[in-house]
Design a protein around this motif. Structure first.
Motif, PDB file in Angstrom:
ATOM      1  N   TRP A 183      27.292 -16.323 -32.610  1.00 35.84           N
ATOM      2  CA  TRP A 183      28.191 -15.350 -33.222  1.00 35.84           C
ATOM      3  C   TRP A 183      29.610 -15.912 -33.322  1.00 35.84           C
ATOM      4  CZ3 TRP A 183      28.261 -11.644 -36.438  1.00 35.84           C
ATOM      5  CH2 TRP A 183      29.397 -10.856 -36.571  1.00 35.84           C
ATOM      6  N   GLU A 184      30.054 -16.643 -32.308  1.00 35.27           N
ATOM      7  CA  GLU A 184      31.405 -17.233 -32.327  1.00 35.27           C
ATOM      8  C   GLU A 184      31.532 -18.247 -33.466  1.00 35.27           C
ATOM      9  OE1 GLU A 184      32.418 -18.901 -28.573  1.00 35.27           O
ATOM     10  OE2 GLU A 184      31.961 -17.062 -27.483  1.00 35.27           O
ATOM     11  N   GLU A 185      30.521 -19.096 -33.607  1.00 30.36           N
ATOM     12  CA  GLU A 185      30.558 -20.104 -34.670  1.00 30.36           C
ATOM     13  C   GLU A 185      30.537 -19.432 -36.044  1.00 30.36           C
ATOM     14  OE1 GLU A 185      28.181 -24.201 -35.883  1.00 30.36           O
ATOM     15  OE2 GLU A 185      27.237 -22.753 -34.536  1.00 30.36           O
ATOM     16  N   SER A 232      31.543 -16.365 -36.831  1.00 27.51           N
ATOM     17  CA  SER A 232      32.787 -15.647 -37.116  1.00 27.51           C
ATOM     18  C   SER A 232      33.920 -16.621 -37.437  1.00 27.51           C
ATOM     19  CB  SER A 232      33.156 -14.723 -35.963  1.00 27.51           C
ATOM     20  OG  SER A 232      33.844 -15.381 -34.955  1.00 27.51           O
ATOM     21  N   GLN A 233      33.939 -17.780 -36.788  1.00 29.60           N
ATOM     22  CA  GLN A 233      34.976 -18.776 -37.093  1.00 29.60           C
ATOM     23  C   GLN A 233      34.796 -19.305 -38.513  1.00 29.60           C
ATOM     24  OE1 GLN A 233      34.988 -22.217 -34.548  1.00 29.60           O
ATOM     25  NE2 GLN A 233      36.991 -22.879 -35.249  1.00 29.60           N
ATOM     26  N   ILE A 234      33.559 -19.585 -38.919  1.00 31.60           N
ATOM     27  CA  ILE A 234      33.302 -20.057 -40.277  1.00 31.60           C
ATOM     28  C   ILE A 234      33.680 -18.978 -41.284  1.00 31.60           C
ATOM     29  CG2 ILE A 234      31.463 -20.703 -41.880  1.00 31.60           C
ATOM     30  CD1 ILE A 234      30.092 -22.079 -39.484  1.00 31.60           C
ATOM     31  N   LYS A 293      35.938 -16.580 -40.940  1.00 25.50           N
ATOM     32  CA  LYS A 293      37.400 -16.464 -41.006  1.00 25.50           C
ATOM     33  C   LYS A 293      38.003 -17.579 -41.861  1.00 25.50           C
ATOM     34  CE  LYS A 293      37.932 -14.322 -36.487  1.00 25.50           C
ATOM     35  NZ  LYS A 293      38.334 -14.568 -35.096  1.00 25.50           N
ATOM     36  N   ILE A 294      37.518 -18.801 -41.659  1.00 27.34           N
ATOM     37  CA  ILE A 294      38.053 -19.940 -42.416  1.00 27.34           C
ATOM     38  C   ILE A 294      37.720 -19.792 -43.900  1.00 27.34           C
ATOM     39  CG2 ILE A 294      37.826 -22.430 -42.766  1.00 27.34           C
ATOM     40  CD1 ILE A 294      37.442 -22.643 -39.706  1.00 27.34           C
TER      41      ILE A 294
END
Length: 58
Positions: free
Chosen positions: A22-24, A26-28, A30-31
């Motif tokens: 989930w962290e990976e 959400s970071q993708i 956002k970018i």
């Protein structure tokens, strides 16, 4: 084109692929969202500049 060889290489890639955490994810997201927003903002600024150049305020 060697169909059996291509299919085995595709299957091998799919076996190595994994679902992102989930962290990976959400970071993708956002970018990617920031990139889309930046491109949209640049397009809007260009639109404003072009409208002032072609039709200057009176």
């Amino acid at each position: 084109m060697q169909v059996p060889y291509d299919l085995t290489s595709y299957v091998r890639v799919l076996k190595l692929a994994s679902t992102p955490s989930w962290e990976e994810f959400s970071q993708i997201a956002k970018i990617a969202g920031a990139g889309i927003g930046l491109v949209g903002l640049m397009g809007f600024v260009i639109f404003l500049l072009m409208s002032f150049i072609t039709n200057p305020p009176v």
